[in-house]
Design a protein around this motif. Structure first.
Motif, PDB file in Angstrom:
ATOM      1  N   MET A  14     -15.130  13.540  11.536  1.00 52.66           N
ATOM      2  CA  MET A  14     -14.595  14.821  11.076  1.00 52.66           C
ATOM      3  C   MET A  14     -14.616  15.857  12.201  1.00 52.66           C
ATOM      4  O   MET A  14     -13.674  16.650  12.357  1.00 52.66           O
ATOM      5  N   GLN A  15     -15.683  15.847  12.995  1.00 52.74           N
ATOM      6  CA  GLN A  15     -15.763  16.796  14.105  1.00 52.74           C
ATOM      7  C   GLN A  15     -14.707  16.503  15.165  1.00 52.74           C
ATOM      8  O   GLN A  15     -14.073  17.434  15.694  1.00 52.74           O
ATOM      9  N   VAL A  16     -14.497  15.235  15.469  1.00 51.02           N
ATOM     10  CA  VAL A  16     -13.501  14.862  16.476  1.00 51.02           C
ATOM     11  C   VAL A  16     -12.103  15.278  16.026  1.00 51.02           C
ATOM     12  O   VAL A  16     -11.324  15.838  16.811  1.00 51.02           O
ATOM     13  N   CYS A  17     -11.781  15.032  14.762  1.00 48.56           N
ATOM     14  CA  CYS A  17     -10.455  15.416  14.246  1.00 48.56           C
ATOM     15  C   CYS A  17     -10.254  16.921  14.330  1.00 48.56           C
ATOM     16  O   CYS A  17      -9.177  17.402  14.718  1.00 48.56           O
ATOM     17  N   VAL A  54     -23.433  21.022   9.104  1.00 48.43           N
ATOM     18  CA  VAL A  54     -23.807  19.909   8.243  1.00 48.43           C
ATOM     19  C   VAL A  54     -24.470  18.817   9.069  1.00 48.43           C
ATOM     20  O   VAL A  54     -25.483  18.227   8.665  1.00 48.43           O
ATOM     21  N   PHE A  55     -23.905  18.541  10.232  1.00 42.94           N
ATOM     22  CA  PHE A  55     -24.457  17.523  11.123  1.00 42.94           C
ATOM     23  C   PHE A  55     -25.879  17.882  11.548  1.00 42.94           C
ATOM     24  O   PHE A  55     -26.783  17.038  11.573  1.00 42.94           O
ATOM     25  N   ARG A  56     -26.071  19.169  11.883  1.00 38.68           N
ATOM     26  CA  ARG A  56     -27.412  19.626  12.263  1.00 38.68           C
ATOM     27  C   ARG A  56     -28.389  19.512  11.100  1.00 38.68           C
ATOM     28  O   ARG A  56     -29.534  19.080  11.259  1.00 38.68           O
ATOM     29  N   ASP A  57     -27.941  19.884   9.906  1.00 38.81           N
ATOM     30  CA  ASP A  57     -28.822  19.881   8.750  1.00 38.81           C
ATOM     31  C   ASP A  57     -29.272  18.477   8.358  1.00 38.81           C
ATOM     32  O   ASP A  57     -30.310  18.308   7.726  1.00 38.81           O
ATOM     33  N   ASP A  58     -28.478  17.466   8.712  1.00 37.47           N
ATOM     34  CA  ASP A  58     -28.910  16.093   8.475  1.00 37.47           C
ATOM     35  C   ASP A  58     -30.268  15.838   9.127  1.00 37.47           C
ATOM     36  O   ASP A  58     -31.169  15.247   8.537  1.00 37.47           O
ATOM     37  N   TYR A  59     -30.396  16.306  10.371  1.00 37.00           N
ATOM     38  CA  TYR A  59     -31.626  16.059  11.113  1.00 37.00           C
ATOM     39  C   TYR A  59     -32.758  16.956  10.628  1.00 37.00           C
ATOM     40  O   TYR A  59     -33.915  16.550  10.623  1.00 37.00           O
ATOM     41  N   PRO A 207     -24.621  17.351  -1.115  1.00 40.17           N
ATOM     42  CA  PRO A 207     -24.034  18.604  -1.607  1.00 40.17           C
ATOM     43  C   PRO A 207     -23.245  19.362  -0.552  1.00 40.17           C
ATOM     44  O   PRO A 207     -22.307  20.071  -0.861  1.00 40.17           O
ATOM     45  N   GLU A 208     -23.636  19.247   0.732  1.00 32.40           N
ATOM     46  CA  GLU A 208     -22.926  19.954   1.791  1.00 32.40           C
ATOM     47  C   GLU A 208     -21.664  19.214   2.219  1.00 32.40           C
ATOM     48  O   GLU A 208     -20.903  19.726   3.025  1.00 32.40           O
ATOM     49  N   ARG A 209     -21.491  18.006   1.715  1.00 29.55           N
ATOM     50  CA  ARG A 209     -20.293  17.247   2.040  1.00 29.55           C
ATOM     51  C   ARG A 209     -19.439  17.105   0.791  1.00 29.55           C
ATOM     52  O   ARG A 209     -19.838  16.454  -0.153  1.00 29.55           O
ATOM     53  N   ASN A 210     -18.301  17.709   0.816  1.00 28.59           N
ATOM     54  CA  ASN A 210     -17.348  17.502  -0.255  1.00 28.59           C
ATOM     55  C   ASN A 210     -16.220  16.672   0.341  1.00 28.59           C
ATOM     56  O   ASN A 210     -15.477  17.133   1.196  1.00 28.59           O
TER      57      ASN A 210
END
Length: 322
Positions: A14-17, A54-59, A207-210
């Motif tokens: 998603m980030q690359v796109c 969202v990517f940061r919050d995963d960690y 929840p942060e990923r729809n």
């Protein structure tokens, strides 16, 4: 592949796109100086930053005992509001530029409402699934407002040129509504009916990923990327010296609405197409079996109707016509 690795690669994709689309829009803006492309660049770059949250919050979720037990989690409401507002405002300003909306209140009022409502939800609603649902649903409300506004301008405008421009993407418009409703439905199901904590799959920050929202973003990125690459491929900064399939396809796609908006006759439209392909009056006369003087008169009429002083301004105006 377990779910955590799937979400890792999914987030990267998603980030690359988003950043690829943003870069192409920036390149297109530098070539065309079209303000719509600049707003697209900012919007997709801000969406990229939002994906990074969202990517940061995963960690954070995986490494912090303080939040690892939580079934719901908004990592940083302040940054989420900032990046969410910046993303949506960029696309809102893009629509305003597209429909030539100049009112300061209309252009910037939604930003104040969005930020105020988001802060109100953050400060006043108790933490929980309802809080998260309302917090993220404000984004869907903003998108719905953009779509309603575009429809309102189409219905109420007396400018035939603007109406033609707004009517060029009916399938895309309908698809945006379908995906927007899918975003709301996914949030209702996961946050209000089921609850992420009751899903027996370790999906981390579900929840942060729809996923419907991500699909909506991918559709928008595809449309923006195609438009940007078209600008770059036809070498906007100078008239094309050779036709080429890409150039001719783009010209033919936009020729009818452009000609209709400037009330060109069928013959003038035919000559305009050849002008856009970089042909001079002599070549146009030979191709259409007309006298050079007749072609010159038609070109003069085209310039007059388009309110342009010369061919270069006419070509520039055509590439700016989205």
């Amino acid at each position: 592949m377990d779910s955590s690795m799937f979400l890792f690669y999914y987030s990267i994709a998603m980030q690359v796109c988003a950043i690829l689309t943003s870069a192409c829009c920036l390149a297109s803006y530098l070539v065309s100086r079209n303000i719509v492309q600049l707003y697209c660049f900012v919007g997709f770059f801000m969406y990229y930053c939002d994906c990074l949250l969202v990517f940061r919050d995963d960690y954070v979720m995986a490494s912090s005992p303080a939040v690892s037990h939580e079934a719901f989690f908004i990592g940083d409401p302040a940054f989420s509001i900032i990046f969410g507002c910046a993303t949506l405002m960029s696309f809102w300003l893009m629509v305003c530029a597209y429909v030539e909306e100049d009112s300061i209140v209309v252009r910037f009022g939604p930003a104040y409402l969005f930020v105020g409502a988001s802060l109100g939800v953050t400060l006043l609603l108790p933490q929980g699934y309802v809080h998260m649902f309302v917090f993220y649903s404000l984004r869907e409300v903003f998108i719905a407002w953009i779509l309603f506004f575009a429809a309102f301008k189409y219905i109420t405008t007396d400018d035939e040129q603007q109406r033609l421009r707004l009517s060029r993407f009916p399938k895309f418009y309908v698809l945006l509504w379908v995906l927007l409703l899918a975003v709301v439905a996914e949030n209702v199901f996961l946050l209000l009916m089921v609850g992420p904590g009751h899903i027996d799959v370790p999906l981390g920050f579900f929840p942060e990923r729809n996923f419907a929202e991500n699909l909506l973003a991918l559709v928008c990125e595809f449309v923006a990327l195609r438009s940007s690459l078209t600008y770059l491929s036809v070498r906007h900064s100078e008239p094309p010296t050779q036709g080429g399939e890409q150039v001719e396809t783009y010209i033919d796609h936009n020729l009818v609405p452009y000609a209709a908006s400037h009330k060109l006759t069928p013959r003038e439209t035919e000559i305009l197409r050849l002008v856009l392909l970089g042909k001079d009056n002599q070549n146009i006369a030979a191709e259409l079996s007309l006298a050079p003087g007749t072609v010159k008169v038609h070109v003069h009429n085209i310039l007059k109707k388009a309110q342009k002083a010369n061919r270069q301004e006419l070509i520039q105006d055509y590439w700016d016509y989205l």
